[in-house]
Design an enzyme around this catalytic site. Structure first.
Site, PDB file in Angstrom:
ATOM      1  CB  CYS A 188     -59.103  -1.145 -37.977  1.00 30.14           C
ATOM      2  SG  CYS A 188     -59.695   0.187 -39.021  1.00 30.14           S
ATOM      3  CD  GLU A 208     -54.407   5.126 -41.726  1.00 35.31           C
ATOM      4  OE1 GLU A 208     -55.062   4.368 -42.464  1.00 35.31           O
ATOM      5  OE2 GLU A 208     -54.514   6.361 -41.753  1.00 35.31           O
TER       6      GLU A 208
HETATM    7  P1  NAD Z   1     -51.542  -7.810 -41.999  1.00 40.53           P
HETATM    8  O1  NAD Z   1     -50.635  -6.977 -41.169  1.00 40.53           O
HETATM    9  O2  NAD Z   1     -51.464  -9.284 -41.866  1.00 40.53           O
HETATM   10  O3  NAD Z   1     -51.299  -7.523 -43.550  1.00 40.53           O
HETATM   11  C1  NAD Z   1     -51.452  -6.243 -44.093  1.00 40.53           C
HETATM   12  C2  NAD Z   1     -50.580  -6.129 -45.314  1.00 40.53           C
HETATM   13  O4  NAD Z   1     -49.226  -6.199 -44.921  1.00 40.53           O
HETATM   14  C3  NAD Z   1     -50.794  -7.214 -46.350  1.00 40.53           C
HETATM   15  O5  NAD Z   1     -50.711  -6.623 -47.626  1.00 40.53           O
HETATM   16  C4  NAD Z   1     -49.618  -8.147 -46.089  1.00 40.53           C
HETATM   17  O6  NAD Z   1     -49.235  -8.891 -47.216  1.00 40.53           O
HETATM   18  C5  NAD Z   1     -48.545  -7.162 -45.709  1.00 40.53           C
HETATM   19  N1  NAD Z   1     -47.460  -7.705 -44.892  1.00 40.53           N
HETATM   20  C6  NAD Z   1     -47.521  -8.696 -43.976  1.00 40.53           C
HETATM   21  N2  NAD Z   1     -46.297  -8.881 -43.425  1.00 40.53           N
HETATM   22  C7  NAD Z   1     -45.452  -8.002 -43.999  1.00 40.53           C
HETATM   23  C8  NAD Z   1     -44.063  -7.704 -43.868  1.00 40.53           C
HETATM   24  N3  NAD Z   1     -43.292  -8.376 -43.018  1.00 40.53           N
HETATM   25  N4  NAD Z   1     -43.531  -6.726 -44.624  1.00 40.53           N
HETATM   26  C9  NAD Z   1     -44.303  -6.026 -45.491  1.00 40.53           C
HETATM   27  N5  NAD Z   1     -45.625  -6.271 -45.683  1.00 40.53           N
HETATM   28  C10 NAD Z   1     -46.191  -7.240 -44.940  1.00 40.53           C
HETATM   29  O7  NAD Z   1     -53.015  -7.264 -41.733  1.00 40.53           O
HETATM   30  P2  NAD Z   1     -54.374  -7.812 -42.338  1.00 40.53           P
HETATM   31  O8  NAD Z   1     -54.685  -9.101 -41.641  1.00 40.53           O
HETATM   32  O9  NAD Z   1     -54.348  -7.792 -43.824  1.00 40.53           O
HETATM   33  O10 NAD Z   1     -55.406  -6.683 -41.895  1.00 40.53           O
HETATM   34  C11 NAD Z   1     -56.080  -6.698 -40.713  1.00 40.53           C
HETATM   35  C12 NAD Z   1     -55.438  -5.737 -39.727  1.00 40.53           C
HETATM   36  O11 NAD Z   1     -55.427  -4.433 -40.276  1.00 40.53           O
HETATM   37  C13 NAD Z   1     -56.189  -5.632 -38.431  1.00 40.53           C
HETATM   38  O12 NAD Z   1     -55.286  -5.582 -37.363  1.00 40.53           O
HETATM   39  C14 NAD Z   1     -56.912  -4.299 -38.569  1.00 40.53           C
HETATM   40  O13 NAD Z   1     -57.264  -3.672 -37.364  1.00 40.53           O
HETATM   41  C15 NAD Z   1     -55.907  -3.507 -39.310  1.00 40.53           C
HETATM   42  N6  NAD Z   1     -56.548  -2.375 -39.948  1.00 40.53           N
HETATM   43  C16 NAD Z   1     -56.288  -1.107 -39.499  1.00 40.53           C
HETATM   44  C17 NAD Z   1     -56.919  -0.012 -40.066  1.00 40.53           C
HETATM   45  C18 NAD Z   1     -56.656   1.398 -39.591  1.00 40.53           C
HETATM   46  O14 NAD Z   1     -57.011   2.330 -40.302  1.00 40.53           O
HETATM   47  N7  NAD Z   1     -56.057   1.596 -38.434  1.00 40.53           N
HETATM   48  C19 NAD Z   1     -57.827  -0.212 -41.112  1.00 40.53           C
HETATM   49  C20 NAD Z   1     -58.079  -1.510 -41.533  1.00 40.53           C
HETATM   50  C21 NAD Z   1     -57.419  -2.584 -40.967  1.00 40.53           C
END
Ligand code: NAD
Length: 482
Positions: free
Chosen positions: A286, A252
């Protein structure tokens, strides 16, 4: 006062990291550290996966009846309701969201548990009577060990959106919350133990992504499913890790939602939802309606009303129940959003309202106009309280504008024309289309996105498909009669 320390939760106990490593948990409103957090390394991830694996392979969680499991989940839901303020405050201190919105998130998180516990009881199987004298039925067997990786914008709500169906269908889970928002996850695991979850069924490991807990969890071959919510770039990395182990992954990801207001819309309703769509949670959503397209006949009137409503939002301390809008979630994110505001003039745009001059990490509700469609403000997910607005003339043009994005999570349409509403419901390239509303969810409905917004759907039976291994059992009921 001794400082708060937030531990991992592994095999039924809260523990600090084996290495002793910790990182700071900073409250973005005060910009002060309010807790220290265990920083998960390989050993902690290994311990969590070992515990989850054992709890799955040896039971009793996956083999217990859905009714018994749902009873334990119901106790967790009750405990969450009793600890509503504590859970809400954890998210407020971690990421600066107004307490009223955080309380709402806790209520939604409780619903995630109650809904999926009920669903697992009533949607446990299908039967397929066959003409040939045979009978087929399905079984939805738990998939195994689930890694759930959550973002920071709705820390508890989005974690439980994954954890609740995974648990309800009999899996064991390791949750890794975002590094900026660790507190509510550990609280949740503590409550789960109190509710009677067996050790190892719900584990929490804290840490970062690359070369840290996130990466170690997603690369481990003992994991059966990865469910991830976060940025599209991170989703690509996680999809590669899942493909190396040949396991299903649910992604997501980001969005750049279009909000389309037609001349015939109920403008009071459209203005009120448009404000929610981009300024709730300071735009760190998001699903945010970050691109606003308004039909020319009402453009000027709509924009005046929209600006007035945006400027009326009460900005203040997120722990104050009257606050509607507070800071961004971290200094790093504040700087990222700021770079988009700094480049508005260079792209020929106008800042109609808002800006980043309110002090602290606050970016006020910001409205941009006059930008070209190729400006990064139209293309990128800014993930802050920043909306780009422009007029349009025809329905075809509105559809073209809305679909002109790499993302495809959601779109909103405001119109009183019933035929047009259904036409756009079909023509908009998005996982969810809201007509005359926003953010309203039915947990049975599919949720997810197309394009860079993700792979797969969750919700109701869609979560069941992902978190289980569906099996067919076919048996002979009667023979030829000889
Ligand atoms: P992010 O991708 O930076 O981090 C999300 C999670 O992934 C964190 O727990 C982070 O520690 C982990 N992570 C980062 N790199 C990783 C890797 N290489 N391997 C494994 N885990 C890793 O995202 P964010 O900044 O925390 O969240 C914001 C983003 O999330 C925005 O793009 C937003 O649109 C999206 N989002 C999507 C939805 C949806 O339902 N589609 C809902 C909420 C947020």
């Amino acid at each position: 006062m001794t400082e708060k320390r937030i531990g991992h939760f592994i095999d039924g106990r809260e523990v600090m990291s084996r290495s002793g490593a910790e990182f700071d948990d900073v409250n973005p409103w005060t910009q002060e550290r309010w807790a220290t957090v265990a920083l998960g390394g390989r050993e902690d991830v290994d311990a969590a996966i070992t515990a989850a694996r054992r709890a799955f392979d040896e039971g009793p969680w996956p083999t217990m009846g859905a009714t018994e499991r749902s009873g334990i989940i119901a106790r967790l839901a009750d405990l969450m309701a009793q600890h509503r303020d504590e859970l809400a405050l954890a998210d407020v201190r971690d990421m600066g969201k107004p307490i009223a919105q955080a309380r709402h998130d806790v209520d939604r998180s409780i619903q995630n548990f109650t809904f999926f516990a009920d669903h697992a009881r009533v949607a446990a199987a299908e039967t397929y009577p066959m003409d040939s004298g045979h009978h087929a039925y399905s079984r939805y067997e738990p998939a195994g060990v689930v890694v759930a990786i959550a973002p920071w914008n709705f820390p508890l709500m989005l974690a439980t959106w994954k954890v609740a169906p995974a648990l309800a269908w009999g899996n064991t889970v390791i949750l890794k919350p975002a590094e900026d928002t660790p507190a509510s996850a550990t609280l949740l695991a503590r409550l789960a133990t109190e509710a009677g979850f067996p050790d190892g069924v719900l584990n929490v490991v804290h840490g970062f992504g690359p070369d840290s807990a996130g990466q170690f969890l997603t690369e481990d071959p003992r994991v059966d499913r990865i469910t991830f919510t976060g940025e599209s770039g991170t989703g690509r990395i996680i999809a590669r890790a899942a493909s190396a182990n040949l396991i299903p992954v649910s992604l997501e990801l980001g969005g750049k939602g279009a909000n389309i207001v037609f001349d015939d819309a109920d403008l009071d309703n459209a203005v009120s939802w448009a404000v929610q769509a981009i300024f709730r949670n300071a735009g760190q959503v998001c699903l945010a309606g970050s691109r606003l397209f308004v039909q020319r006949g009402v453009y000027e009137e709509f924009m005046v009303r929209f600006q007035r409503a945006a400027e009326a939002l009460v900005i203040g301390d997120p722990e104050d129940a009257r606050t509607e809008f507070a800071s961004l979630a971290s200094e790093e994110h504040y700087r990222k959003v700021g770079t988009y505001l700094d480049s508005v003039a260079e792209h020929g745009g106008t800042i109609v309202s808002g800006g980043s001059d309110a002090g602290g990490l606050v970016v006020r509700p910001t409205i941009l106009t006059d930008l070209g469609l190729d400006a990064p403000h139209y293309r990128d997910e800014i993930f802050g309280p920043v909306v780009v607005a422009r007029p349009f003339d025809t329905e075809d043009e509105a559809v073209h504008l809305a679909n002109d994005t790499a993302y495809g999570l959601n779109a909103m349409v405001f119109t009183e024309n019933l035929s047009r509403a259904h036409r756009l419901g079909a023509r908009l390239r998005a996982g969810t289309v809201w007509v005359n509303c926003f953010f309203i969810r039915d947990l049975r409905a599919p949720f997810g996105g197309v394009g860079d917004s993700g792979i797969g759907r969750e919700g109701g039976s869609f979560s069941r498909e992902f978190f289980t291994e569906p099996k067919a059992v076919v048996m002979q009921i009667y023979g030829s009669g000889d």
